[in-house]
Design a protein around this motif. Sequence first.
Motif, PDB file in Angstrom:
ATOM      1  N   ARG A  93       0.850  -1.193   0.000  1.00  0.00           N
ATOM      2  CA  ARG A  93       0.000   0.000   0.000  1.00  0.00           C
ATOM      3  C   ARG A  93       0.885   1.243   0.000  1.00  0.00           C
ATOM      4  N   ASP A 101       1.109   5.456   0.420  1.00  0.00           N
ATOM      5  CA  ASP A 101       0.549   6.732   0.850  1.00  0.00           C
ATOM      6  C   ASP A 101       1.180   7.814  -0.025  1.00  0.00           C
ATOM      7  N   PRO A 151      -5.028   6.771  -2.218  1.00  0.00           N
ATOM      8  CA  PRO A 151      -3.925   5.823  -2.025  1.00  0.00           C
ATOM      9  C   PRO A 151      -3.570   5.089  -3.308  1.00  0.00           C
ATOM     10  N   GLU A 156       7.386   5.078  -2.530  1.00  0.00           N
ATOM     11  CA  GLU A 156       6.363   6.024  -2.108  1.00  0.00           C
ATOM     12  C   GLU A 156       6.879   7.462  -2.144  1.00  0.00           C
TER      13      GLU A 156
END
Length: 234
Positions: free
Chosen positions: A187, A189, A196, A226
Amino acid sequence: MTETALVEHLREQIISDPDVILEDRDLMRALVAANEAAMGGNIVDLRGMAMARLEARLDRLEDTHRSVIAAAYENLAGTNQVHRAVLRMLDPIDFPAFLTNLRSDVAEILRVDSVRLVLESKQNEDDPALQILGEVLCVAEPGFVQEYLRAGRGGAPRGVVLRQTVPGSEAIYGEAADWIRSEALMRLDLGEGRLPGMLVMGAEDPHQFKPSQGTDLLAFFAGVFERAMRRWLE
Protein backbone atom coordinates in the motif's frame (compact mmCIF):
# COMPACT_ATOMS: atom_id res chain seq x y z
CA MET A 1 54.39 -55.61 10.77
CA THR A 2 53.05 -58.31 13.13
CA GLU A 3 49.64 -58.00 14.77
CA THR A 4 51.26 -57.35 18.16
CA ALA A 5 53.47 -54.63 16.74
CA LEU A 6 50.47 -53.06 14.96
CA VAL A 7 48.47 -53.01 18.20
CA GLU A 8 51.39 -51.46 20.04
CA HIS A 9 51.82 -48.85 17.30
CA LEU A 10 48.13 -47.90 17.46
CA ARG A 11 48.33 -47.77 21.27
CA GLU A 12 51.23 -45.33 21.12
CA GLN A 13 49.44 -43.15 18.59
CA ILE A 14 46.29 -43.00 20.73
CA ILE A 15 48.26 -42.14 23.87
CA SER A 16 50.17 -39.41 22.04
CA ASP A 17 47.05 -37.92 20.42
CA PRO A 18 43.83 -39.06 22.17
CA ASP A 19 41.77 -36.40 20.34
CA VAL A 20 41.86 -38.64 17.28
CA ILE A 21 39.36 -40.90 19.05
CA LEU A 22 37.56 -38.32 21.17
CA GLU A 23 36.63 -36.27 18.11
CA ASP A 24 35.50 -39.28 16.07
CA ARG A 25 31.84 -39.99 16.82
CA ASP A 26 31.80 -43.42 15.22
CA LEU A 27 34.80 -44.60 17.25
CA MET A 28 33.39 -43.22 20.50
CA ARG A 29 30.01 -44.81 19.79
CA ALA A 30 31.69 -48.17 19.13
CA LEU A 31 33.73 -47.93 22.34
CA VAL A 32 30.66 -47.08 24.42
CA ALA A 33 28.72 -49.95 22.87
CA ALA A 34 31.59 -52.36 23.56
CA ASN A 35 31.77 -51.16 27.16
CA GLU A 36 28.03 -51.67 27.66
CA ALA A 37 28.24 -55.16 26.17
CA ALA A 38 31.13 -56.04 28.50
CA MET A 39 29.15 -54.93 31.58
CA GLY A 40 26.16 -57.13 30.73
CA GLY A 41 22.48 -56.40 30.48
CA ASN A 42 21.86 -55.98 34.24
CA ILE A 43 23.98 -52.83 34.60
CA VAL A 44 22.88 -49.41 33.46
CA ASP A 45 25.72 -47.27 32.15
CA LEU A 46 24.78 -43.71 33.08
CA ARG A 47 27.82 -42.37 31.29
CA GLY A 48 26.67 -43.94 28.03
CA MET A 49 23.17 -42.53 28.47
CA ALA A 50 24.57 -39.08 29.20
CA MET A 51 26.80 -39.27 26.15
CA ALA A 52 23.87 -40.29 23.93
CA ARG A 53 21.81 -37.36 25.20
CA LEU A 54 24.69 -34.93 24.72
CA GLU A 55 25.21 -36.25 21.22
CA ALA A 56 21.52 -35.76 20.37
CA ARG A 57 21.66 -32.25 21.82
CA LEU A 58 24.78 -31.48 19.78
CA ASP A 59 23.03 -32.68 16.62
CA ARG A 60 20.11 -30.34 17.34
CA LEU A 61 22.47 -27.44 18.01
CA GLU A 62 24.32 -28.09 14.75
CA ASP A 63 21.03 -28.18 12.82
CA THR A 64 19.98 -24.90 14.42
CA HIS A 65 23.37 -23.38 13.67
CA ARG A 66 23.12 -24.35 10.00
CA SER A 67 19.57 -22.97 9.81
CA VAL A 68 20.62 -19.66 11.36
CA ILE A 69 23.60 -19.33 9.00
CA ALA A 70 21.44 -20.15 5.98
CA ALA A 71 18.80 -17.62 7.05
CA ALA A 72 21.47 -14.97 7.60
CA TYR A 73 22.92 -15.50 4.12
CA GLU A 74 19.44 -15.44 2.58
CA ASN A 75 18.59 -12.23 4.41
CA LEU A 76 21.86 -10.62 3.33
CA ALA A 77 21.27 -11.63 -0.28
CA GLY A 78 17.73 -10.24 -0.12
CA THR A 79 18.98 -6.97 1.37
CA ASN A 80 21.58 -6.54 -1.37
CA GLN A 81 18.96 -7.34 -3.99
CA VAL A 82 16.54 -4.69 -2.68
CA HIS A 83 19.33 -2.10 -2.39
CA ARG A 84 20.31 -2.68 -6.02
CA ALA A 85 16.68 -2.36 -7.10
CA VAL A 86 16.30 0.91 -5.17
CA LEU A 87 19.40 2.42 -6.78
CA ARG A 88 18.21 1.38 -10.23
CA MET A 89 14.74 2.75 -9.55
CA LEU A 90 16.19 6.19 -8.78
CA ASP A 91 18.11 6.46 -12.07
CA PRO A 92 15.38 7.77 -14.48
CA ILE A 93 15.01 11.53 -14.88
CA ASP A 94 11.39 11.62 -16.06
CA PHE A 95 8.20 9.87 -14.94
CA PRO A 96 7.48 7.70 -18.03
CA ALA A 97 11.05 6.38 -17.88
CA PHE A 98 10.59 5.80 -14.16
CA LEU A 99 7.62 3.51 -14.80
CA THR A 100 9.24 1.75 -17.76
CA ASN A 101 12.33 1.08 -15.69
CA LEU A 102 10.16 -0.31 -12.93
CA ARG A 103 8.70 -3.10 -15.07
CA SER A 104 11.99 -3.93 -16.79
CA ASP A 105 15.28 -3.47 -14.91
CA VAL A 106 13.82 -3.27 -11.40
CA ALA A 107 11.59 -6.32 -11.98
CA GLU A 108 14.59 -8.26 -13.29
CA ILE A 109 16.72 -7.39 -10.25
CA LEU A 110 13.94 -8.42 -7.87
CA ARG A 111 13.28 -11.59 -9.93
CA VAL A 112 9.56 -11.02 -10.29
CA ASP A 113 7.50 -11.62 -13.41
CA SER A 114 5.27 -8.58 -13.18
CA VAL A 115 5.30 -5.15 -11.54
CA ARG A 116 2.18 -3.01 -11.59
CA LEU A 117 1.43 0.37 -10.09
CA VAL A 118 -2.20 0.78 -9.08
CA LEU A 119 -3.46 4.35 -8.76
CA GLU A 120 -6.98 5.17 -7.69
CA SER A 121 -8.50 7.88 -9.84
CA LYS A 122 -11.87 9.28 -10.84
CA GLN A 123 -10.54 9.83 -14.36
CA ASN A 124 -11.16 7.35 -17.14
CA GLU A 125 -8.27 4.95 -17.88
CA ASP A 126 -8.49 5.96 -21.56
CA ASP A 127 -7.53 9.52 -20.70
CA PRO A 128 -4.43 10.43 -22.81
CA ALA A 129 -2.78 11.87 -19.70
CA LEU A 130 -2.85 8.39 -18.17
CA GLN A 131 -1.98 6.40 -21.30
CA ILE A 132 1.43 8.04 -21.62
CA LEU A 133 2.46 6.64 -18.23
CA GLY A 134 3.22 3.22 -19.65
CA GLU A 135 1.92 -0.34 -19.43
CA VAL A 136 2.93 -0.69 -15.80
CA LEU A 137 0.11 1.63 -14.68
CA CYS A 138 -3.27 0.29 -13.59
CA VAL A 139 -6.03 2.86 -12.91
CA ALA A 140 -8.78 1.82 -10.51
CA GLU A 141 -11.89 3.27 -8.93
CA PRO A 142 -11.58 4.87 -5.48
CA GLY A 143 -11.65 2.20 -2.77
CA PHE A 144 -10.15 -0.52 -4.96
CA VAL A 145 -6.80 -0.68 -3.12
CA GLN A 146 -8.43 -1.26 0.27
CA GLU A 147 -10.75 -3.96 -1.02
CA TYR A 148 -8.08 -5.79 -2.99
CA LEU A 149 -5.72 -5.83 -0.01
CA ARG A 150 -8.47 -7.21 2.21
CA ALA A 151 -9.57 -9.86 -0.34
CA GLY A 152 -12.97 -10.16 1.29
CA ARG A 153 -11.67 -10.26 4.85
CA GLY A 154 -12.68 -7.85 7.55
CA GLY A 155 -10.46 -5.43 9.41
CA ALA A 156 -7.75 -3.08 8.25
CA PRO A 157 -5.19 -4.75 5.92
CA ARG A 158 -1.47 -4.63 6.62
CA GLY A 159 0.83 -2.33 4.70
CA VAL A 160 2.47 -5.28 2.95
CA VAL A 161 0.51 -8.40 2.04
CA LEU A 162 2.08 -11.59 0.64
CA ARG A 163 -0.21 -14.27 -0.74
CA GLN A 164 -1.31 -16.35 -3.69
CA THR A 165 -3.41 -14.47 -6.21
CA VAL A 166 -7.12 -14.14 -5.58
CA PRO A 167 -10.18 -13.91 -7.87
CA GLY A 168 -10.32 -10.51 -9.51
CA SER A 169 -6.58 -10.26 -10.09
CA GLU A 170 -7.20 -9.72 -13.81
CA ALA A 171 -8.13 -6.15 -12.91
CA ILE A 172 -4.42 -5.64 -12.15
CA TYR A 173 -2.56 -8.10 -14.36
CA GLY A 174 -4.86 -8.23 -17.36
CA GLU A 175 -4.14 -11.27 -19.55
CA ALA A 176 -1.12 -12.12 -17.39
CA ALA A 177 -3.55 -13.07 -14.60
CA ASP A 178 -3.79 -16.51 -16.27
CA TRP A 179 -0.26 -17.38 -15.13
CA ILE A 180 0.52 -15.06 -12.19
CA ARG A 181 0.14 -17.25 -9.10
CA SER A 182 1.51 -15.28 -6.12
CA GLU A 183 1.82 -11.60 -5.35
CA ALA A 184 3.30 -9.00 -3.02
CA LEU A 185 1.03 -6.03 -2.38
CA MET A 186 2.39 -2.77 -0.94
CA ARG A 187 0.00 0.00 0.00
CA LEU A 188 1.28 3.47 -0.93
CA ASP A 189 0.55 6.73 0.85
CA LEU A 190 0.93 9.33 -1.89
CA GLY A 191 0.51 12.35 0.32
CA GLU A 192 -2.17 14.48 1.87
CA GLY A 193 -5.20 15.04 -0.32
CA ARG A 194 -4.34 12.20 -2.71
CA LEU A 195 -6.01 8.82 -3.10
CA PRO A 196 -3.92 5.82 -2.03
CA GLY A 197 -1.95 3.69 -4.44
CA MET A 198 -0.57 0.17 -4.45
CA LEU A 199 2.62 -1.37 -5.80
CA VAL A 200 2.09 -4.97 -6.91
CA MET A 201 4.72 -7.59 -7.68
CA GLY A 202 3.51 -10.80 -9.27
CA ALA A 203 5.25 -14.14 -9.76
CA GLU A 204 4.47 -17.26 -11.75
CA ASP A 205 5.76 -19.38 -8.87
CA PRO A 206 2.81 -19.88 -6.46
CA HIS A 207 5.24 -20.10 -3.52
CA GLN A 208 7.44 -17.08 -4.23
CA PHE A 209 5.30 -14.88 -1.99
CA LYS A 210 3.81 -16.46 1.14
CA PRO A 211 2.19 -14.98 4.27
CA SER A 212 4.85 -16.63 6.45
CA GLN A 213 7.68 -14.60 4.87
CA GLY A 214 9.12 -11.45 6.39
CA THR A 215 8.03 -8.12 4.95
CA ASP A 216 10.69 -5.71 6.27
CA LEU A 217 12.63 -5.45 3.00
CA LEU A 218 9.50 -4.98 0.91
CA ALA A 219 8.25 -2.34 3.37
CA PHE A 220 11.57 -0.51 2.92
CA PHE A 221 11.33 -0.75 -0.87
CA ALA A 222 7.72 0.51 -0.78
CA GLY A 223 8.78 3.41 1.43
CA VAL A 224 11.43 4.51 -1.08
CA PHE A 225 9.02 4.08 -3.99
CA GLU A 226 6.36 6.02 -2.11
CA ARG A 227 8.67 9.02 -1.61
CA ALA A 228 9.79 8.94 -5.24
CA MET A 229 6.16 8.91 -6.39
CA ARG A 230 5.32 11.92 -4.24
CA ARG A 231 8.06 13.92 -5.91
CA TRP A 232 6.85 12.94 -9.40
CA LEU A 233 3.26 13.81 -8.50
CA GLU A 234 4.31 17.23 -7.29
